[in-house]
Design a protein around this motif. Structure first.
Motif, short mmCIF file in Angstrom:
data_model
loop_
_atom_site.label_atom_id
_atom_site.label_comp_id
_atom_site.label_asym_id
_atom_site.label_seq_id
_atom_site.Cartn_x
_atom_site.Cartn_y
_atom_site.Cartn_z
N SER A 7 40.48 -19.81 -27.46
CA SER A 7 40.62 -19.89 -26.01
C SER A 7 39.77 -21.04 -25.47
O SER A 7 38.74 -21.37 -26.06
CB SER A 7 40.19 -18.57 -25.36
OG SER A 7 38.83 -18.31 -25.60
N THR A 9 43.84 -22.04 -24.10
CA THR A 9 44.97 -22.70 -24.74
C THR A 9 45.00 -24.19 -24.38
O THR A 9 45.24 -25.04 -25.24
CB THR A 9 46.29 -22.05 -24.32
OG1 THR A 9 46.22 -20.66 -24.60
CG2 THR A 9 47.45 -22.67 -25.05
N LEU A 21 34.70 -24.55 -26.27
CA LEU A 21 35.90 -23.92 -26.82
C LEU A 21 35.47 -22.73 -27.67
O LEU A 21 34.43 -22.77 -28.32
CB LEU A 21 36.69 -24.92 -27.68
CG LEU A 21 36.96 -26.30 -27.04
CD1 LEU A 21 37.78 -27.17 -28.00
CD2 LEU A 21 37.65 -26.15 -25.71
N THR A 110 43.26 -25.43 -29.24
CA THR A 110 43.03 -25.68 -27.81
C THR A 110 43.36 -27.13 -27.55
O THR A 110 42.78 -28.03 -28.18
CB THR A 110 41.57 -25.41 -27.41
OG1 THR A 110 41.29 -24.02 -27.54
CG2 THR A 110 41.32 -25.85 -25.97
#
Lengths: 115, 111
Positions: A7, A9, A21, A110
């Motif tokens: 997470s 995205t 991230l 990500t």
């Protein structure tokens, strides 16, 4: 059984900002590696965390740092963002076994865009 | 010493044909050679892997051929299907825990 999750995205930042991230490894895995994948290229190894310490590092500047928590999840931090940091950041988890190279399972990544 | 060179960059194969992707490495310390498949917007997924003590490994329609003396290995996809259309990456791994990746091959299977 959940696989590797990451997470957020997608993320859009501006030059000079900082970003974090996050990654949760596959159940039972204790090792987390981070990779940077520029568009149209293969992933480049950033670093690997095991037992909450950075065990190995690729050719990335100190602006890239990380952390592993007691539950084996991990964070990747990038400071002073540059346009060239725009890429897909991949997290991979594996189970550490002495004297054996083990399969890495990748998350969906990500997508970081630096404007 | 760390490079893994992959070819071709792109490949178009008719449905039912054989897809062949080649890789060459320089680092003799590599002892693990995986192939990953990546679909757009997804992370890479392990397809098949080989260690240098064997010359060939087959899993279903996918075969790795490994030539230790030439420092080369290849992926063969038999009876290629449209669902195989993806980007394929080879890599080399050593005891330093990191994977060194090739640049990727974009495979398109024409129906």
């Amino acid at each position: 059984d959940a696989g590797v999750t990451q997470s957020p995205t997608h993320l859009i930042k501006t030059r000079g900002q900082q970003v974090t991230l996050r990654c949760s490894p596959k159940s039972g895995h204790d090792t987390v590696s981070w990779y940077q994948q520029a568009l149209g290229q293969g992933p480049q190894f950033i670093f690997q965390y095991y037992e909450e310490e950075e065990r190995q590092r690729g050719n990335f500047p100190d602006r890239f740092s990380g952390h592993q928590f007691p539950n084996y999840s991990s964070e990747l931090n990038v400071n002073a963002l540059l346009l060239g940091d725009s890429a897909l950041y991949l997290c991979a988890s594996s189970l550490d076994l002495a004297a054996s190279y083990n399969e890495q399972f990748f998350g969906p990544g990500t997508r970081l865009t630096v404007l | 010493q760390q490079q893994v060179k992959q070819s071709p960059q792109s490949l178009i194969v008719q449905k039912g044909g054989i897809s062949i992707i080649n890789c060459a490495y320089e680092n003799t310390a590599f002892d693990y050679f995986p192939w990953y498949q990546q679909f757009p917007g997804k992370g890479p997924a392990l397809l098949i892997a080989i260690r240098p003590d064997v010359s060939e490994k087959k899993e279903g329609r996918f075969t790795i051929s490994f030539n230790k003396s030439a420092k080369q290995f290849s992926l063969h996809i038999m009876d290629s299907q449209p669902g195989d259309s993806a980007t394929y990456f080879c890599a080399g791994g050593d005891s330093n825990y990191q994977l060194i990746w090739g640049a990727g091959t974009k495979l398109i299977i024409k129906p």
